[in-house]
Design a protein around this motif. Structure first.
Motif, PDB file in Angstrom:
ATOM      1  N   ALA A 373       0.850  -1.193   0.000  1.00 15.15           N
ATOM      2  CA  ALA A 373       0.000   0.000   0.000  1.00 15.15           C
ATOM      3  C   ALA A 373       0.882   1.238   0.000  1.00 15.15           C
ATOM      4  CB  ALA A 373      -0.920   0.012   1.220  1.00 15.15           C
ATOM      5  N   PHE A 374       0.436   2.272  -0.727  1.00 15.11           N
ATOM      6  CA  PHE A 374       1.184   3.527  -0.833  1.00 15.11           C
ATOM      7  C   PHE A 374       0.262   4.702  -0.499  1.00 15.11           C
ATOM      8  CE2 PHE A 374       2.791   0.563  -4.006  1.00 15.11           C
ATOM      9  CZ  PHE A 374       4.151   0.531  -3.724  1.00 15.11           C
ATOM     10  N   GLU A 375       0.807   5.658   0.198  1.00 21.10           N
ATOM     11  CA  GLU A 375       0.131   6.942   0.429  1.00 21.10           C
ATOM     12  C   GLU A 375       1.168   8.038   0.226  1.00 21.10           C
ATOM     13  OE1 GLU A 375      -1.836   6.975   4.194  1.00 21.10           O
ATOM     14  OE2 GLU A 375      -2.976   5.141   3.778  1.00 21.10           O
ATOM     15  N   PRO A 376       1.462   8.396  -1.036  1.00 25.74           N
ATOM     16  CA  PRO A 376       2.556   9.338  -1.324  1.00 25.74           C
ATOM     17  C   PRO A 376       2.264  10.782  -0.941  1.00 25.74           C
ATOM     18  CG  PRO A 376       1.370   8.784  -3.332  1.00 25.74           C
ATOM     19  CD  PRO A 376       0.811   7.898  -2.262  1.00 25.74           C
ATOM     20  N   GLY A 377       1.089  11.049  -0.452  1.00 27.67           N
ATOM     21  CA  GLY A 377       0.720  12.421  -0.105  1.00 27.67           C
ATOM     22  C   GLY A 377      -0.555  12.854  -0.785  1.00 27.67           C
ATOM     23  N   TYR A 378      -0.942  12.112  -1.811  1.00 27.10           N
ATOM     24  CA  TYR A 378      -2.200  12.391  -2.496  1.00 27.10           C
ATOM     25  C   TYR A 378      -2.841  11.068  -2.861  1.00 27.10           C
ATOM     26  CZ  TYR A 378      -5.585  14.077  -5.901  1.00 27.10           C
ATOM     27  OH  TYR A 378      -6.754  14.352  -6.571  1.00 27.10           O
ATOM     28  N   GLY A 379      -3.864  10.674  -2.140  1.00 25.90           N
ATOM     29  CA  GLY A 379      -4.567   9.449  -2.431  1.00 25.90           C
ATOM     30  C   GLY A 379      -3.995   8.234  -1.723  1.00 25.90           C
ATOM     31  N   HIS A 380      -4.679   7.110  -1.918  1.00 26.94           N
ATOM     32  CA  HIS A 380      -4.291   5.822  -1.333  1.00 26.94           C
ATOM     33  C   HIS A 380      -4.289   4.791  -2.454  1.00 26.94           C
ATOM     34  CE1 HIS A 380      -4.148   2.663   1.817  1.00 26.94           C
ATOM     35  NE2 HIS A 380      -4.863   1.970   0.951  1.00 26.94           N
ATOM     36  N   TYR A 381      -3.183   4.002  -2.555  1.00 27.49           N
ATOM     37  CA  TYR A 381      -3.014   3.074  -3.665  1.00 27.49           C
ATOM     38  C   TYR A 381      -2.575   1.711  -3.125  1.00 27.49           C
ATOM     39  CZ  TYR A 381      -2.672   7.663  -5.843  1.00 27.49           C
ATOM     40  OH  TYR A 381      -2.905   8.968  -6.215  1.00 27.49           O
ATOM     41  N   GLU A 382      -3.085   0.651  -3.765  1.00 28.96           N
ATOM     42  CA  GLU A 382      -2.745  -0.700  -3.348  1.00 28.96           C
ATOM     43  C   GLU A 382      -2.492  -1.590  -4.555  1.00 28.96           C
ATOM     44  OE1 GLU A 382      -5.554  -0.745   0.689  1.00 28.96           O
ATOM     45  OE2 GLU A 382      -5.933  -2.167  -0.950  1.00 28.96           O
ATOM     46  N   VAL A 383      -1.563  -2.528  -4.398  1.00 27.73           N
ATOM     47  CA  VAL A 383      -1.305  -3.580  -5.378  1.00 27.73           C
ATOM     48  C   VAL A 383      -1.178  -4.887  -4.595  1.00 27.73           C
ATOM     49  CG1 VAL A 383       0.233  -4.452  -7.153  1.00 27.73           C
ATOM     50  CG2 VAL A 383      -0.115  -1.983  -6.931  1.00 27.73           C
ATOM     51  N   PHE A 384      -1.877  -5.937  -5.055  1.00 26.10           N
ATOM     52  CA  PHE A 384      -1.829  -7.192  -4.308  1.00 26.10           C
ATOM     53  C   PHE A 384      -1.932  -8.380  -5.257  1.00 26.10           C
ATOM     54  CE2 PHE A 384      -6.259  -5.981  -4.612  1.00 26.10           C
ATOM     55  CZ  PHE A 384      -6.934  -7.161  -4.876  1.00 26.10           C
ATOM     56  N   GLY A 385      -1.568  -9.532  -4.738  1.00 27.40           N
ATOM     57  CA  GLY A 385      -1.654 -10.775  -5.488  1.00 27.40           C
ATOM     58  C   GLY A 385      -2.238 -11.880  -4.627  1.00 27.40           C
ATOM     59  N   ILE A 386      -2.974 -12.783  -5.266  1.00 26.49           N
ATOM     60  CA  ILE A 386      -3.589 -13.919  -4.570  1.00 26.49           C
ATOM     61  C   ILE A 386      -3.107 -15.206  -5.223  1.00 26.49           C
ATOM     62  CG2 ILE A 386      -5.760 -15.051  -3.936  1.00 26.49           C
ATOM     63  CD1 ILE A 386      -7.162 -12.381  -4.181  1.00 26.49           C
ATOM     64  N   ALA A 387      -2.677 -16.152  -4.416  1.00 27.70           N
ATOM     65  CA  ALA A 387      -2.309 -17.485  -4.904  1.00 27.70           C
ATOM     66  C   ALA A 387      -3.265 -18.503  -4.292  1.00 27.70           C
ATOM     67  CB  ALA A 387      -0.866 -17.817  -4.537  1.00 27.70           C
ATOM     68  N   ARG A 388      -3.848 -19.373  -5.154  1.00 19.89           N
ATOM     69  CA  ARG A 388      -4.804 -20.369  -4.692  1.00 19.89           C
ATOM     70  C   ARG A 388      -4.365 -21.759  -5.148  1.00 19.89           C
ATOM     71  NH1 ARG A 388     -10.803 -19.700  -5.253  1.00 19.89           N
ATOM     72  NH2 ARG A 388     -10.581 -20.816  -3.265  1.00 19.89           N
ATOM     73  N   PHE A 389      -4.689 -22.758  -4.320  1.00 22.59           N
ATOM     74  CA  PHE A 389      -4.219 -24.121  -4.568  1.00 22.59           C
ATOM     75  C   PHE A 389      -5.436 -25.061  -4.572  1.00 22.59           C
ATOM     76  CE2 PHE A 389      -1.230 -21.564  -2.198  1.00 22.59           C
ATOM     77  CZ  PHE A 389      -0.099 -21.603  -2.999  1.00 22.59           C
ATOM     78  N   PHE A 390      -5.694 -25.657  -5.731  1.00 21.07           N
ATOM     79  CA  PHE A 390      -6.874 -26.499  -5.915  1.00 21.07           C
ATOM     80  C   PHE A 390      -6.451 -27.963  -6.088  1.00 21.07           C
ATOM     81  CE2 PHE A 390      -7.694 -22.310  -7.587  1.00 21.07           C
ATOM     82  CZ  PHE A 390      -8.945 -21.985  -7.096  1.00 21.07           C
ATOM     83  N   ARG A 391      -7.340 -28.875  -5.677  1.00 23.44           N
ATOM     84  CA  ARG A 391      -7.077 -30.295  -5.932  1.00 23.44           C
ATOM     85  C   ARG A 391      -8.369 -31.088  -5.827  1.00 23.44           C
ATOM     86  NH1 ARG A 391      -4.043 -32.881  -0.654  1.00 23.44           N
ATOM     87  NH2 ARG A 391      -5.708 -32.467   0.871  1.00 23.44           N
ATOM     88  N   ASP A 392      -8.361 -32.211  -6.474  1.00 21.80           N
ATOM     89  CA  ASP A 392      -9.420 -33.197  -6.321  1.00 21.80           C
ATOM     90  C   ASP A 392      -8.809 -34.590  -6.499  1.00 21.80           C
ATOM     91  OD1 ASP A 392      -8.925 -33.256  -9.017  1.00 21.80           O
ATOM     92  OD2 ASP A 392     -11.014 -33.131  -9.640  1.00 21.80           O
ATOM     93  N   ARG A 393      -9.563 -35.612  -6.196  1.00 20.86           N
ATOM     94  CA  ARG A 393      -9.087 -36.991  -6.406  1.00 20.86           C
ATOM     95  C   ARG A 393      -9.872 -37.561  -7.584  1.00 20.86           C
ATOM     96  NH1 ARG A 393      -5.792 -40.557  -4.333  1.00 20.86           N
ATOM     97  NH2 ARG A 393      -6.216 -42.804  -4.435  1.00 20.86           N
TER      98      ARG A 393
END
Length: 609
Positions: A373-393
């Motif tokens: 997250a960034f707040e450089p003095g004007y506004g609020h900004y975010e960058v994120f990533g999600i990792a998911r792990f799936f399986r079945d038999r």
């Protein structure tokens, strides 16, 4: 002085001798005619003795004058000496007076400085006294306020606050019935030719009323916090882990936190997902939610409320980083003609304290999320990533459409999905206007969109296949006055098609010929009575493509003060749900279908102070 007198006396004596000589010569000259006149009587000459006597007398007179002058000079010398002495005394007196004056001036200056210092001290004393009086008065007011109307409750060194609690009376009217409470089921917006789309519904509810309790304590090197938040929007029949872990009574949030003085923060429990946008760094409790009445929020809003363990670091006043491990859940694979030769999870069991009518996936690992997250003095900004792990038999030797076959060769299949997302929030018009944009794009992340649209399907052999997902929402909020808040939201959740012939998600071979024909009511009455079985059109089983929503409304503070806050709001929403096109017919040549709904909601809330 004596030499001068002697010289003066000598000069006088010489002048007298010269004068006497002149008189003698004159007498001699005057006597010559007499000799020629012998016949005149002979005159008697003065004697030398008489002349000397006369001269002596003159000298005595002159000496007397000289003595007199000498006495005068002596007197003058005495007077001059006295004058000099007097002048010297006067000079000495003047110097003493000057010294005394200087000393007096120095004393006056010192006195002035002392007076000024004393005045300053008195002024400081007055200021300090006034400050002390003000402080005492403030402390008395604070003590009185703490006793009569405390903001927090103090218990053994910690503070307890019910801030965030409110009681709500809400209503909802929908032009197309959904059979829901004030939560709108976005992926169940009735299709335009379904029988429930032809009739409206109205509900009033107080179930969104909320109780909150926050406990905070200060340790030597950390601030310790515990937070509990609950409402009544869960049911024992539908509670599940899909998005908000809505077990009765519905546990919205329940977490504990240690915020270290070094800037590290550790939080564990049920909370808003790290994927949810915040307004102050990555701090719990600063999540920014759409200003909506609908508890399902807005289509396109990226969120989850689930178990997580989160670690964040404050890098200063302008940047934060964080990571979390959060509860995973695979939504039931969606699509048409899906195989049956796999196991992904099971219905809940009583011994496992899960809802027996809901399905729970056998998760390989928690969802992993990282954010900056960034707040450089004007506004609020975010960058994120999600990792998911799936399986079945997978059971390759089992019949994909029945339970026949053998378990020989069974194996566990797994795959990894994920997405990237971001948000930006900008204050405009001297903070009276706010523009915000947020989004998420990836594979297998449908459950993080507010519609909980599909995130997986199945291949013909039973292996999991991830679907492309995209969620986005735009917000404009205006605060023309301190009492009034206006908001406008537009967002949507999208899922891509992925199929193999008739199998998979969004197949173009799916029967869609009956989408434009209103069906008759169902034949099975689930409530043991008639009139409670609306139906969707037959031969219209296409999968959801997207859900879009436009909503606008306002919140107005009727009262906001020490007694709490009383708010009133009205919101209008327009929904559109589109299905992927399939095999049409004469009644539906394009093979597509959609549903729309107009929703009007009201809210009347009282917030605890």
């Amino acid at each position: 002085m004596n030499n001068n007198l002697k010289a003066l006396a000598g000069m006088i004596l010489m002048a007298t001798v010269v004068a006497a000589q002149g008189q003698t010569d004159a007498s001699s000259t005057a006597k010559k005619p007499a000799t020629r006149k012998a016949h005149h009587a002979v005159e008697k000459k003065p004697s030398i003795e008489s002349q000397i006597e006369s001269l002596r007398q003159e000298m005595d007179s002159q000496r007397s004058q000289i003595n007199s002058l000498q006495q005068q000079l002596t007197q003058k010398d005495a007077q001059l000496q006295q004058a000099q002495q007097a002048a010297s005394a006067a000079q000495s007196a003047a110097e003493q007076a000057q010294q005394a004056a200087n000393a007096q001036q120095a004393q006056v200056t010192e006195t002035t400085q002392n007076v000024a210092s004393l005045q300053g001290a008195v002024s400081d004393l007055k200021t300090n006294t006034q400050s002390i009086v003000t402080t005492v008065q403030d402390q008395q007011a604070q003590v009185k306020k703490a006793i009569e109307s405390p903001d927090t409750i103090h218990y053994k060194g910690i503070t307890l606050s019910p801030a965030g609690s409110f009681i709500e009376a809400a209503t909802v009217w929908r032009s197309g019935a959904t059979g829901g409470d004030i939560n709108t089921p976005f992926t169940s917006i009735p299709l335009e030719y379904s029988d429930d789309a032809q009739i409206s519904e109205f509900f009033g509810s107080g179930r969104q009323s909320r109780l909150a309790l926050k406990a905070t304590g200060k340790a030597a090197n950390a601030t310790l916090t515990g937070y509990y938040e609950m409402d009544w929007l869960g049911t024992g029949i539908t509670s599940n882990n899909n998005q908000s872990n809505s077990y009765v009574m519905r546990m919205r949030q329940l977490w504990a936190q240690a915020a270290m003085n070094s800037g590290w923060t550790f939080t564990g429990g049920q909370m808003w997902s790290l994927a949810t946008e915040t307004t102050q760094g990555l701090s719990n409790g600063t999540e920014i939610l759409p200003a909506t009445i609908d508890p399902q929020y807005v289509a396109g809003f990226v969120w989850a409320r689930q178990y997580g363990f989160r670690v964040t670091k404050n890098l200063g006043t302008k940047a934060w980083i964080g990571a979390s491990a959060e509860n995973a859940e695979t939504l039931n694979p969606a699509g048409s003609s899906l195989p049956l030769n796999e196991v992904i999870g099971s219905a809940g069991t009583g011994g496992g304290l899960y809802n027996s009518t809901a399905n729970y996936s056998f998760n390989l690992a928690p969802d992993m999320i990282a954010k900056v997250a960034f707040e450089p003095g004007y506004g609020h900004y975010e960058v994120f990533g999600i990792a998911r792990f799936f399986r079945d038999r997978v059971y390759p030797n089992a019949n994909s459409t029945s339970t026949s076959g053998t378990s020989a060769g069974a194996y566990n299949d797994s795959t990894v999905g994920g997405a990237i997302g971001g948000s930006a929030r900008l204050p405009l018009a001297t903070k009276k206007l706010t523009f915000a944009l947020k989004g998420l794009y990836g594979q297998g992340t449908g459950r993080y969109g507010s519609s909980t649209i599909a995130d997986t399907t199945l291949r013909p052999d039973g292996q999991l296949a991830l679907l492309h997902n995209f969620s986005a929402m735009t917000t404009i909020e205006a605060n023309p006055t301190k009492r009034l808040n206006l908001y406008f939201n537009y967002g949507g959740d999208y899922v891509g098609r992925r199929y193999w012939g008739k199998e998979g998600y969004g197949s173009t071979l799916t029967a869609m010929s009956g989408c434009n024909t209103e069906p008759i009511p169902g034949t099975a009455a689930t409530n043991s009575g008639s009139g409670f079985t609306p139906s969707t059109p037959s031969n219209c089983s296409g999968n959801n493509k997207d859900v879009q929503e436009f909503s606008t409304g306002y919140w107005y503070n009727l009262y906001n003060g020490p007694m709490g806050r009383l708010r009133q709001g009205i919101q209008y929403s327009y929904f559109r749900r589109d299905l992927w096109s399939g095999a049409g017919g004469t009644t539906n040549p394009g093979g597509g279908a959609h549903g729309t709904d107009n929703v009007l909601e009201t809210s009347f809330r009282y917030y605890l102070p």
